[in-house]
Design an enzyme around this catalytic site. Structure first.
Site, PDB file in Angstrom:
ATOM      1  N   ASN A 101       0.795  -1.233   0.000  1.00 42.27           N
ATOM      2  CA  ASN A 101       0.000   0.000   0.000  1.00 42.27           C
ATOM      3  C   ASN A 101       0.826   1.282   0.000  1.00 42.27           C
ATOM      4  O   ASN A 101       0.328   2.320  -0.408  1.00 42.27           O
ATOM      5  CB  ASN A 101      -1.028  -0.003   1.150  1.00 42.27           C
TER       6      ASN A 101
ATOM      7  N   LYS B 139      12.317  -7.600   0.427  1.00 50.14           N
ATOM      8  CA  LYS B 139      11.287  -8.440  -0.182  1.00 50.14           C
ATOM      9  C   LYS B 139       9.990  -7.636  -0.248  1.00 50.14           C
ATOM     10  O   LYS B 139       9.300  -7.448   0.750  1.00 50.14           O
ATOM     11  CB  LYS B 139      11.050  -9.727   0.616  1.00 50.14           C
TER      12      LYS B 139
ATOM     13  N   GLY C 270       2.985  -5.027   7.549  1.00 50.23           N
ATOM     14  CA  GLY C 270       1.936  -5.809   6.890  1.00 50.23           C
ATOM     15  C   GLY C 270       0.845  -6.121   7.894  1.00 50.23           C
ATOM     16  O   GLY C 270       0.662  -5.396   8.881  1.00 50.23           O
ATOM     17  N   SER C 271       0.152  -7.217   7.672  1.00 47.50           N
ATOM     18  CA  SER C 271      -0.990  -7.545   8.528  1.00 47.50           C
ATOM     19  C   SER C 271      -0.532  -8.060   9.892  1.00 47.50           C
ATOM     20  O   SER C 271       0.567  -8.614  10.029  1.00 47.50           O
ATOM     21  CB  SER C 271      -1.846  -8.605   7.832  1.00 47.50           C
TER      22      SER C 271
ATOM     23  N   VAL D 162       0.263 -11.964   9.835  1.00 41.95           N
ATOM     24  CA  VAL D 162       1.588 -12.348   9.331  1.00 41.95           C
ATOM     25  C   VAL D 162       2.672 -11.854  10.299  1.00 41.95           C
ATOM     26  O   VAL D 162       3.638 -12.569  10.588  1.00 41.95           O
ATOM     27  CB  VAL D 162       1.813 -11.822   7.889  1.00 41.95           C
ATOM     28  N   GLY D 163       2.502 -10.656  10.834  1.00 47.37           N
ATOM     29  CA  GLY D 163       3.483 -10.106  11.773  1.00 47.37           C
ATOM     30  C   GLY D 163       3.684 -11.011  12.978  1.00 47.37           C
ATOM     31  O   GLY D 163       4.809 -11.254  13.421  1.00 47.37           O
TER      32      GLY D 163
ATOM     33  N   GLU E  60       5.275  -3.457  12.053  1.00 49.44           N
ATOM     34  CA  GLU E  60       4.232  -2.431  11.899  1.00 49.44           C
ATOM     35  C   GLU E  60       3.042  -3.107  11.246  1.00 49.44           C
ATOM     36  O   GLU E  60       3.157  -3.612  10.129  1.00 49.44           O
ATOM     37  CB  GLU E  60       4.736  -1.269  11.040  1.00 49.44           C
TER      38      GLU E  60
ATOM     39  N   CYS F 291      -2.895   1.724   6.732  1.00 52.37           N
ATOM     40  CA  CYS F 291      -2.957   1.193   8.098  1.00 52.37           C
ATOM     41  C   CYS F 291      -3.523   2.251   9.032  1.00 52.37           C
ATOM     42  O   CYS F 291      -4.133   1.932  10.042  1.00 52.37           O
ATOM     43  CB  CYS F 291      -1.570   0.773   8.553  1.00 52.37           C
TER      44      CYS F 291
ATOM     45  N   GLU G  31     -10.067  -4.941  10.959  1.00 50.28           N
ATOM     46  CA  GLU G  31      -9.534  -4.031   9.938  1.00 50.28           C
ATOM     47  C   GLU G  31     -10.134  -4.404   8.585  1.00 50.28           C
ATOM     48  O   GLU G  31     -10.003  -5.547   8.145  1.00 50.28           O
ATOM     49  CB  GLU G  31      -8.004  -4.168   9.875  1.00 50.28           C
TER      50      GLU G  31
ATOM     51  N   GLU H  65       9.485   2.867  13.865  1.00 53.66           N
ATOM     52  CA  GLU H  65      10.102   3.210  12.586  1.00 53.66           C
ATOM     53  C   GLU H  65      10.123   4.722  12.418  1.00 53.66           C
ATOM     54  O   GLU H  65       9.464   5.466  13.142  1.00 53.66           O
ATOM     55  CB  GLU H  65       9.302   2.591  11.445  1.00 53.66           C
TER      56      GLU H  65
HETATM   57  P1  NAD Z   1       0.557  -9.016   4.381  1.00 53.42           P
HETATM   58  O1  NAD Z   1       0.764  -9.246   5.828  1.00 53.42           O
HETATM   59  O2  NAD Z   1      -0.306  -9.947   3.636  1.00 53.42           O
HETATM   60  O3  NAD Z   1       1.959  -9.026   3.611  1.00 53.42           O
HETATM   61  C1  NAD Z   1       3.028  -8.151   3.975  1.00 53.42           C
HETATM   62  C2  NAD Z   1       4.337  -8.722   3.454  1.00 53.42           C
HETATM   63  O4  NAD Z   1       4.628  -9.937   4.136  1.00 53.42           O
HETATM   64  C3  NAD Z   1       4.316  -9.069   1.970  1.00 53.42           C
HETATM   65  O5  NAD Z   1       5.561  -8.742   1.410  1.00 53.42           O
HETATM   66  C4  NAD Z   1       4.087 -10.576   1.996  1.00 53.42           C
HETATM   67  O6  NAD Z   1       4.534 -11.229   0.822  1.00 53.42           O
HETATM   68  C5  NAD Z   1       4.913 -10.972   3.198  1.00 53.42           C
HETATM   69  N1  NAD Z   1       4.535 -12.249   3.813  1.00 53.42           N
HETATM   70  C6  NAD Z   1       3.336 -12.906   3.744  1.00 53.42           C
HETATM   71  N2  NAD Z   1       3.378 -14.041   4.478  1.00 53.42           N
HETATM   72  C7  NAD Z   1       4.621 -14.091   5.032  1.00 53.42           C
HETATM   73  C8  NAD Z   1       5.276 -15.020   5.902  1.00 53.42           C
HETATM   74  N3  NAD Z   1       4.662 -16.108   6.370  1.00 53.42           N
HETATM   75  N4  NAD Z   1       6.556 -14.771   6.283  1.00 53.42           N
HETATM   76  C9  NAD Z   1       7.186 -13.646   5.855  1.00 53.42           C
HETATM   77  N5  NAD Z   1       6.628 -12.744   5.018  1.00 53.42           N
HETATM   78  C10 NAD Z   1       5.361 -12.960   4.613  1.00 53.42           C
HETATM   79  O7  NAD Z   1       0.023  -7.504   4.250  1.00 53.42           O
HETATM   80  P2  NAD Z   1      -0.404  -6.700   2.929  1.00 53.42           P
HETATM   81  O8  NAD Z   1      -1.722  -7.213   2.457  1.00 53.42           O
HETATM   82  O9  NAD Z   1       0.734  -6.636   1.966  1.00 53.42           O
HETATM   83  O10 NAD Z   1      -0.592  -5.226   3.524  1.00 53.42           O
HETATM   84  C11 NAD Z   1      -1.742  -4.793   4.184  1.00 53.42           C
HETATM   85  C12 NAD Z   1      -1.534  -4.813   5.690  1.00 53.42           C
HETATM   86  O11 NAD Z   1      -0.390  -4.027   6.030  1.00 53.42           O
HETATM   87  C13 NAD Z   1      -2.686  -4.196   6.465  1.00 53.42           C
HETATM   88  O12 NAD Z   1      -2.992  -5.003   7.580  1.00 53.42           O
HETATM   89  C14 NAD Z   1      -2.124  -2.847   6.913  1.00 53.42           C
HETATM   90  O13 NAD Z   1      -2.718  -2.322   8.074  1.00 53.42           O
HETATM   91  C15 NAD Z   1      -0.701  -3.173   7.127  1.00 53.42           C
HETATM   92  N6  NAD Z   1       0.133  -1.965   7.073  1.00 53.42           N
HETATM   93  C16 NAD Z   1       0.650  -1.489   8.250  1.00 53.42           C
HETATM   94  C17 NAD Z   1       1.417  -0.323   8.260  1.00 53.42           C
HETATM   95  C18 NAD Z   1       2.009   0.206   9.526  1.00 53.42           C
HETATM   96  O14 NAD Z   1       2.983   0.946   9.461  1.00 53.42           O
HETATM   97  N7  NAD Z   1       1.459  -0.119  10.704  1.00 53.42           N
HETATM   98  C19 NAD Z   1       1.659   0.358   7.060  1.00 53.42           C
HETATM   99  C20 NAD Z   1       1.099  -0.161   5.891  1.00 53.42           C
HETATM  100  C21 NAD Z   1       0.352  -1.323   5.899  1.00 53.42           C
END
Ligand code: NAD
Length: 485
Positions: free
Chosen positions: A156, A179, A231-232, A235-236, A253, A287, A386, A465
């Protein structure tokens, strides 16, 4: 829609060389026009990720020996390079991710600002000199790089987020393996090219396209010292659990369910305008997006009426059209998810006040109308989960106390806003709201490029960050005691 139909062939960048992975591929279409194939990228294997990790590990010693101000200068040059490429990068970002062009330009500006700030860290990477506990000892702390770092990013903010990880990681002396999300490979590749065009030693920054297979390898590999993930939350948490098994550092994050509280003494016109910006900007795919308007009884009806009227006027369409105010969702999966959230809320008795459907006659993209849902109860799925789309719930609260209960009653705690003219109630909110970024009488979004970015609860974990705190993730501290006798 512009006539730029070039298909961008993306490759990995490993140990200083561009290369293909060979087997599987990612095909990324323009979310505003699914007939436009934007990029083809390798869907890399764990073995490819391993080679990148080994390459980064070999580069670590040389990079940590370069003095920090020199590393900072390289990042400053990258910022200048990005400045020169601003419009081109913004257009690519809109084509690949879908956000409107003004938002893409703002994202590139943010990346430049953060890189400039990070470049200056090269001259501020200090420790502390403290008094000794016994006579004759000179003592101080010193910061050192942690080693190869994995930067795992979402789609995003595919320019700003990678830059705010890569730039400080490099200035602190760590090689980086980046990545990106499989949804934004071309933008990611352009970001890496910009660092290389600025003269960065090529072996200190690698790019590995792919999905969770690459991510998992980066998280589990013993040569990776730290994982900076955005990311989500789901996954985090998986990443953190895996990294904890080998005590690797994480900086996470994650998601948000951000409230905007509107009290009865607020300037309602401004509260509505800011709510629209925060809820529907980037098609709600931030986010930090406001997804709950929590309105004090007495003004709820008036606020909601004004909000619905303003929401109906938002022009939805392809992001490269100057008159468009909201672009498409990023892909079919997101569109299906958003549809599902709204349908389930309606089944549970909520009222869709505007939107709630795909707009007609806009084109072949993943469009969804900006949507306001009323009659949402604090315990409902729509009030807790979310959505990551242009859907705003309106929830009424009896007073500030009740608004705080609703606002804090979710697992997330990223950012929050309050609208009031009463300074005491504003300070009470600042004190008690469970959020890492708080705005008073302004849209509840992220913040400035030199301020810590992050949240509480399930929204963030580890050192913040952006801002100065990020140094705590990218460096280790040594305490030194020298006997002067
Ligand atoms: P996602 O968690 O699906 O993926 C994020 C990244 O993780 C991608 O590069 C993905 O390929 C990788 N990934 C997926 N599974 C993994 C695993 N098992 N091990 C390691 N890496 C893996 O998230 P998304 O759909 O790309 O992004 C949307 C999410 O990101 C939303 O929940 C949003 O709130 C969050 N986000 C948070 C912030 C913040 O700063 N807090 C900023 C932007 C987006």
């Amino acid at each position: 829609m512009e006539a730029h139909r070039e298909i961008i062939r993306c490759r990995n960048f490993i140990a200083g060389k561009w290369e293909s992975d060979g087997e599987r591929e990612i095909r990324r279409v323009n979310p505003a026009d699914t007939r436009d194939l934007v990029a083809i990228a390798p869907d890399s294997s764990a073995a490819t990720a391993r080679r990148a990790i080994e390459g980064a590990s070999r580069a670590a010693d040389g990079w940590r020996r370069m003095i920090p101000p020199e590393r900072g200068k390289l990042i400053l040059r990258a910022a200048q390079r990005l400045e020169a490429a601003r419009e081109e990068v913004a257009r690519l970002l809109t084509r690949e991710e879908g956000k409107i062009i003004s938002e893409s330009r703002a994202e590139v500006t943010r990346a430049i600002d953060i890189m400039e700030y990070a470049a200056g860290m090269g001259r501020r990477l200090g420790g502390q000199t403290l008094p000794a506990e016994v006579p004759g000892v000179f003592c101080y702390t010193v910061r050192q790089p942690i080693g190869p770092v994995a930067a795992i990013s979402p789609w995003n903010f595919p320019v700003a987020i990678p830059c705010w990880k890569i730039a400080p990681a490099l200035v602190c002396g760590n090689p980086v393996i980046f990545k990106p999300s499989p949804l934004t490979p071309a933008t990611a590749a352009r970001v890496v090219e910009i660092f290389l065009e600025a003269g960065l030693p090529p072996e200190v920054l690698s790019l590995v396209h792919g999905g969770s297979e690459v991510g998992t390898e980066l998280v589990n590999h013993p040569l990776i010292a730290g994982i900076s993930f955005t990311g989500s939350t789901k996954v985090g948490m998986t990443i953190h659990a895996a990294a904890a098994r080998r005590l690797a550092k994480t900086q996470l994050e994650m998601g948000g369910k951000n409230p905007q509280v509107v009290l009865r003494d607020a300037d309602l016109k401004s509260a509505v305008a800011c709510c629209i910006t925060a809820a529907f900007g980037s098609t709600g795919q931030r986010c930090t997006a406001t997804s709950r308007a929590i309105v004090e009884a007495g003004v709820a009806e008036e606020f909601t009426g004004m909000l619905v009227e303003r929401t109906r006027a938002i022009r939805v369409g392809p992001g490269d059209r100057p008159d468009v105010e909201m672009g498409p969702l990023v892909d079919e999966v997101r569109l299906r998810d958003v549809r599902g959230f709204v349908a389930r809320a309606a089944e549970q008795g909520a009222r869709v006040l505007t939107g709630g459907a795909e707009p007609q006659g806009v084109g072949t993209g993943y469009y969804y109308e900006p949507t306001v849902v009323g009659g949402v109860r604090p315990g409902d799925e729509l009030a807790r989960e979310e959505v990551f789309g242009p859907v705003l719930s309106v929830i009424e609260a009896p007073d500030l106390e009740g608004a705080l209960r609703v606002a804090n009653g979710v697992e997330y705690g990223l950012c929050a806003a309050i609208f009031t003219r009463d300074i005491s109630r504003a300070f009470a909110f600042i004190d008690r709201i469970e959020a890492g970024m708080i705005h008073v009488n302004r849209p509840g979004l992220g913040g400035f490029s030199h301020f810590p970015f992050g949240g509480l609860k399930h929204s963030s974990y580890g050192a913040r960050e952006v801002g100065e705190d990020t140094v705590n993730f990218y460096t280790d501290i040594k305490s030194v005691y020298i006997n002067q006798a």
